[in-house]
Write an enzyme that holds these catalytic residues in place. Structure first.
Site, PDB file in Angstrom:
ATOM      1  N   MET B  79       0.802  -1.206   0.000  1.00 52.88           N
ATOM      2  CA  MET B  79       0.000   0.000   0.000  1.00 52.88           C
ATOM      3  C   MET B  79       0.841   1.264   0.000  1.00 52.88           C
ATOM      4  O   MET B  79       0.360   2.306  -0.329  1.00 52.88           O
ATOM      5  CB  MET B  79      -0.868   0.009   1.267  1.00 52.88           C
ATOM      6  CG  MET B  79      -2.310   0.219   0.974  1.00 52.88           C
ATOM      7  SD  MET B  79      -3.120  -1.360   0.847  1.00 52.88           S
ATOM      8  CE  MET B  79      -2.691  -2.047   2.420  1.00 52.88           C
ATOM      9  N   GLY B  80       2.059   1.158   0.424  1.00 58.00           N
ATOM     10  CA  GLY B  80       2.859   2.368   0.536  1.00 58.00           C
ATOM     11  C   GLY B  80       4.159   2.050   1.228  1.00 58.00           C
ATOM     12  O   GLY B  80       4.601   0.912   1.246  1.00 58.00           O
ATOM     13  N   ASP B 191      -6.744  -6.679   7.496  1.00 55.70           N
ATOM     14  CA  ASP B 191      -5.457  -7.245   7.068  1.00 55.70           C
ATOM     15  C   ASP B 191      -4.680  -7.721   8.280  1.00 55.70           C
ATOM     16  O   ASP B 191      -3.493  -7.441   8.415  1.00 55.70           O
ATOM     17  CB  ASP B 191      -4.667  -6.195   6.270  1.00 55.70           C
ATOM     18  CG  ASP B 191      -3.544  -6.816   5.465  1.00 55.70           C
ATOM     19  OD1 ASP B 191      -2.624  -6.082   5.065  1.00 55.70           O
ATOM     20  OD2 ASP B 191      -3.571  -8.041   5.258  1.00 55.70           O
TER      21      ASP B 191
END
Lengths: 198, 870
Positions: B79-80, B191
């Protein structure tokens, strides 16, 4: 023994193990097999879509992967190397096609292409065939002075490979890939802006 | 030349990038001193580098964002990226700074972020990494600043500290509490995985802290096709921890219970040392296959998993300060059920919240009864049928005998005998007719008996029209008798009628109705219609429980019947569960020495033999034999089935002389009591033929195989799975005689039948594949042979688990082939593998395939090990 492309590709892919580098011979053997499939896919894709639609090379490479590799026998490494070959094939296909179109000036085929990561060295989201050719030329020039960097760019733009995957394919560290990538982008942008609007 | 310049420019450029902007010009002055072209180039590169808005993940973020000064990059995720940063205002502290990647729908992401930000700020829990600030950079890129947790993933921590199961559970409860807190604030994590649960030490105590809250929900909500493709190199979410509803990818149905599922996976891993779905297997399957598995495949219970992984579990056990048996024992029962309940595919059957899960774990730790329990039998049967997709066999009745053939007949005879006696007591009108059917008088000819039965049916129908229940009982008796004689088309309508009559006149919860269900169930079983059989047995079970109470031998016997069906369908785990329950119940009610227990112990023993657990099987068989001999005398047809199975036990442990004695006795009893044309004979005949072949009596063997096939095909039809047991060994004989083509054709046929009847993952299929392998081995085509054996091994490992002793012989045979193929190293390695799974047999001492290894020290070690074990 068998000449079915899927079996052959799967065999090659699943045979990859150990150190990162795919030897030249293996890559050369895969290239035509993947080329055939990608060309077929691209063609069917283009005939399906309405004109003006954007082609996504990485999506096609993914589809080719599904078609050519028996999923149960491939692992991350094999998949990564497949994508690497796919990236090269995709680039060749797009360039060939752009040249054809250039010669004809109109006709069927892709109008624009979106390279992976929405990255765009020319400042827009999508590239038209002429811009792609410019990019290709710039890449070829880059390859003369820094072959590895050019490879990094090819793998990322046309194959959508992650930094990790590129590191695997080229057998270098992630840091090296990141550095190459960063520099290559600046370099390409510089060269392409110098070239002026095409 | 040009290359060098390029390289130099690159070096300088990259070095300059690392420096803060104000420090660059002085560096460049130095580095490019005297080289204007170089300076020019690097300047241009740097300018472009800074001015282009670059959403890629290779791009370095600015030095300072808001009140945070970025220090060093810690990692990169899907995601980053995460940075270590220093917060300067309003308070000075170290934080974890997460920069989100440019999503596809940036505006949407930001909007969602804003609503999350409020909730995140409200979260205040010791087990959640506190979120400090969230916002977006000048470029519009969202970020998070969180508590900087210096810790390791929870699984790593527990392993490194070698925490016991109890200690791990205590930590886990804290994790649940953290997640629960978040749910109460309206945040679903989505998650949850060990790398998002870091354990740090505060005041000398380990404290788990959950990180990455809310982030997952805000940014991965909509997964468009385009996203999937571009992210395919990096999987969205983490498949091993993904709940079934998340695997659907629609985003619907994902709620707090999805987090419960992921917590279940983490718990599984903490307890058993592996994930419920093998990470490697999941990831190498195709995308769709991966999702299907998560949604449909049932994971093994933790205790089973630990037991079946063999050597790999050894490490896990050590890390929990115990051994494999101890670990399995701790996990078996309540902990198994807690984990499985958290992992239910059906959200409604899962724990409703993390605190429910934590509460049950807490109860376990206090030795209190837990809420999680093994699912009801009915539910399990339904699940089993769904999972194995056993369907109803279309069309006609294929006639079959149970197990080694005679057992069913034996059981049927027992029942028929009891029923016949009762029938006689009930109705004196028909004494004359039924006297001939009394099994105390041996039935010697099928045809005459059939006509007697036919007449009996007529009389039953006409003379007992006003006594429906008596009629039902007699119909049941006669129907079963037909079944025992192999006349299944005649049997079914009678049994159906009996059931109908009983249902009509007794209502549902009546034991007699269950009796009919059982009779029909066996009929269905014999026709290899496992689904139908299970449904019927399931129904019978619940009726017996209601009508007779749960502590009745009929309940125990039906549990055994269910186990039998499930075993034959190929699910050893499930079957064992039923067999054990059955035997436990028999013991609890004091009937463990009653012949009725044989209904469970006999198929159980056969299953154990399938699993190569001969030492466990033999006592069961011997007990069964003595019980039956006592009840029925030594020469009764009922006894012959057990005798045959004992023979199998000796046969498969290579004691051929004893095996032959038992087989011959079985054959003799059957020929005498059932006549020479009864289909049950195919089993002893096949077994004897196998021994004949081994003794090189090819003519006898051939004659016997042929006869067995004739009897079998006539009664069972050409495609019945039991035929495989004859066809396989017959093919081997053909090989010995040099009829390679015929052998090949026979094996093909056997494989086809087995795969069609059982699907690809069944021990019979593995056996055929190994025969193919053997065939090639005899031809000297070693590579081909290995290929077949490996396929067989794959199947065995899938059914029995890696490291199970049932894979031992396959491994042994493979090593023989490897030696002959010249690969001594692999041969020895494979022998070690065989030893690892628990294989040991004296055959290795006289096997001349290993001649070339004699004298090799490694080989000698292996021989010594085998000697020790025997």
């Amino acid at each position: 023994m068998d000449s079915d492309p899927k079996s052959r590709v799967t065999e090659i892919i699943s045979g990859l193990s150990g150190t990162g580098d795919v030897d030249r011979a293996t890559a050369e053997e895969l290239f035509p097999l993947v080329y055939d499939e990608l060309r077929r896919l691209a063609k069917s894709y283009m005939s399906r879509e309405t004109p003006g639609h954007t082609l996504q090379p990485t999506a096609l490479v993914h589809e080719a992967y599904l078609k050519l590799v028996d999923q149960t026998r491939a692992d991350w490494k094999g998949k990564t190397h497949f994508y690497a070959v796919g990236a090269r094939v995709m680039r060749r296909l797009l360039v060939d096609h752009a040249r054809e179109r250039g010669a004809q000036k109109r006709g069927a085929g892709w109008q624009s292409v979106t390279l992976s990561e929405a990255l765009d060295p020319l400042g827009g989201e999508v590239l038209d065939p002429e811009q792609l050719l410019d990019l290709n030329t710039a890449l070829e020039q880059l390859a003369v002075v820094d072959d590895r960097e050019a490879k990094v760019v090819t793998l990322r733009f046309f194959g959508g490979l992650t930094v990790e995957q590129v590191a695997e394919v080229l057998a270098v560290s992630k840091r090296t890939v990141e550095n190459d990538w960063r520099h290559a982008q600046a370099w390409l942008r510089l060269r392409l802006s110098e070239a002026g609007p095409s | 030349m040009k290359t060098n310049r390029h390289r130099r420019a690159k070096e300088v450029f990259l070095a300059a990038c690392e420096l803060p902007v104000d420090g660059r010009s002085s560096y460049l002055d130095e580095a490019c001193a005297g080289d204007d072209d170089l300076r020019h180039e690097v300047d241009a590169l740097l300018e472009i580098d800074c001015t282009t808005p670059d959403p890629s993940d290779g791009r370095r973020p600015p030095e300072r964002i808001g009140n945070f000064r970025l220090l060093q990059r810690l990692g990169e995720g899907g995601m980053g990226e995460v940075w270590e940063a220093e917060q300067e205002r309003p308070v000075r502290r170290r934080v974890a700074f997460k920069l989100i990647k440019w999503g596809m729908d940036t505006k949407e992401v930001l909007a969602r972020f804003e609503s999350e930000r409020q909730a995140l700020a409200l979260m205040n829990h010791p087990n959640i990494a506190k979120a400090y600030e969230a916002g977006s950079t000048d470029e519009g890129r969202p970020f998070f600043a969180m508590e900087y947790v210096r810790g390791v993933p929870v699984t790593e921590y527990c392993d490194a500290q070698r925490l016991s199961t109890q200690e791990r559970l205590t930590l886990f409860v804290q994790v649940c509490e953290g997640v629960q807190h978040a749910h109460q604030k309206g945040i679903i994590h989505r998650d949850i995985k060990p790398s998002n649960i870091l354990v740090t030490v505060e005041d000398g105590r380990p404290v788990p802290k959950i990180i990455d809250f809310g982030v997952a929900k805000a940014t991965s909500q909509r997964l468009t096709e385009r996203t999937l493709f571009t992210e395919l190199g990096q999987w969205i979410g983490t498949p091993e921890y993904m709940s079934p509803e998340q695997a659907e990818l629609t985003g619907l149905d994902v709620d707090t219970r999805s987090d419960v599922y992921s917590l279940g996976v983490v718990l599984y891993e903490l307890l058993a040392g592996t994930q419920p779905f093998d990470a490697k297997e999941l990831r190498t399957a195709g995308f769709d296959e991966m999702r299907r598995r998560i949604r449909e495949d049932e994971p093994q219970r933790p205790s089973t998993r630990v037991s079946s992984l063999g050597a790999a579990s050894q490490l896990a056990a050590e890390r929990r300060r115990t051994d494999i048996q101890g670990l399995a024992r701790t996990l078996r029962g309540d902990l198994d059920w807690i984990v499985m309940k958290a992992l239910e595919k059906d959200q409604t059957r899962r724990y409703g919240s993390p605190s429910d899960l934590a509460a049950d774990v807490g109860r376990f730790l206090c030795d209190e009864p837990v809420n999680a329990s093994p699912p009801s039998t009915a539910y399990r049967i339904r699940k089993f049928i769904r999972r194995h997709r056993v369907g109803v066999v279309a069309g006609g009745v294929v006639i079959v005998a149970l197990v080694s053939g005679v057992v069913g007949t034996a059981i049927g005879f027992v029942k028929a005998r009891h029923e016949a006696e009762a029938a006689r007591k009930v109705s004196e009108l028909l004494v004359g007719v039924f006297a001939d059917l009394d099994p105390a008088v041996q039935v010697s000819q099928v045809t005459s008996t059939t006509s007697v039965l036919d007449r009996g049916v007529e009389r039953i129908r006409s003379e007992l029209s006003d006594q429906p229940l008596v009629r039902a009982r007699l119909l049941d008796t006669v129907g079963t008798a037909y079944g025992n004689l192999g006349q299944f088309e005649r049997a079914k309508p009678l049994l159906d009628e009996a059931l109908r009559l009983r249902e009509e006149h007794l209502g549902e919860p009546a034991a007699a109705v269950a009796d009919s269900c059982v009779s029909l169930g066996w009929l269905a079983f014999r026709t290899a219609d496992f689904g139908e059989a299970l449904v019927l047995f399931g129904r019978a079970l619940s009726i017996y429980e209601q009508a007779l109470g749960p502590d009745h031998w009929a309940v125990a016997a039906t549990l055994g019947s269910i186990g039998t069906v499930i075993w034959r369908a190929g699910d050893y785990d499930e079957a064992r569960g039923f067999f054990d329950r059955s035997l436990n119940l028999f013991q609890a009610i004091g009937k463990e020495d009653d012949p009725v227990v044989v209904r469970t112990t006999l198929p159980y023993a056969n299953m154990l033999m399938d699993m190569a657990e001969y030492q466990a099987a033999l006592p069961l068989l011997e007990q069964a034999l003595s019980l039956y001999e006592e009840r029925f005398g030594p020469n009764n047809a009922a006894v012959s089935g057990i005798v045959l199975d004992i023979g199998r036990c000796y046969h498969e442990t290579l004691r051929y002389e004893e095996a032959r004695r038992f087989y011959e006795r079985a054959l003799e009893i059957q020929e005498r009591t059932l006549g020479p044309d009864h289909f049950s004979l195919m089993y002893p005949l096949t077994k004897l033929a196998m021994l004949d072949r081994r003794d090189k009596q090819y003519e006898e063997a051939d004659a016997r195989f042929k006869r067995a096939l004739v009897l079998g095909e006539r009664a069972l039809g050409p495609d019945h799975p039991d035929l495989v047991w004859t066809l396989g060994p017959y093919a081997l004989l053909m090989l010995n005689r040099g009829d390679v083509e015929e052998a090949h054709a026979t094996l093909d046929r056997a494989l086809r039948i087995a795969e069609e009847a059982h699907g690809p993952y069944h021990v019979d299929v593995a056996r055929i594949l190994e025969l193919f392998g053997f065939h090639y081995y005899q031809q000297g085509e070693y590579d081909e042979a290995l290929r077949w054996y490996r396929r067989g091994l794959e199947i065995r490992e899938k059914i029995f688990g890696v490291g199970h002793v049932a894979t031992g012989w396959n491994l042994y045979d493979q090593s023989c082939i490897l030696v002959l193929n010249g690969d001594a190293e692999s041969a020895l390695a494979t022998l070690h593998r065989a030893l690892d799974v628990g294989w040991a047999n004296a055959r290795i001492f006289d096997d001349d395939d290993f001649d070339s290894l004699k004298g090799d020290p490694d080989f000698e070690t292996i021989l010594e090990e085998v000697r020790v074990r025997l």
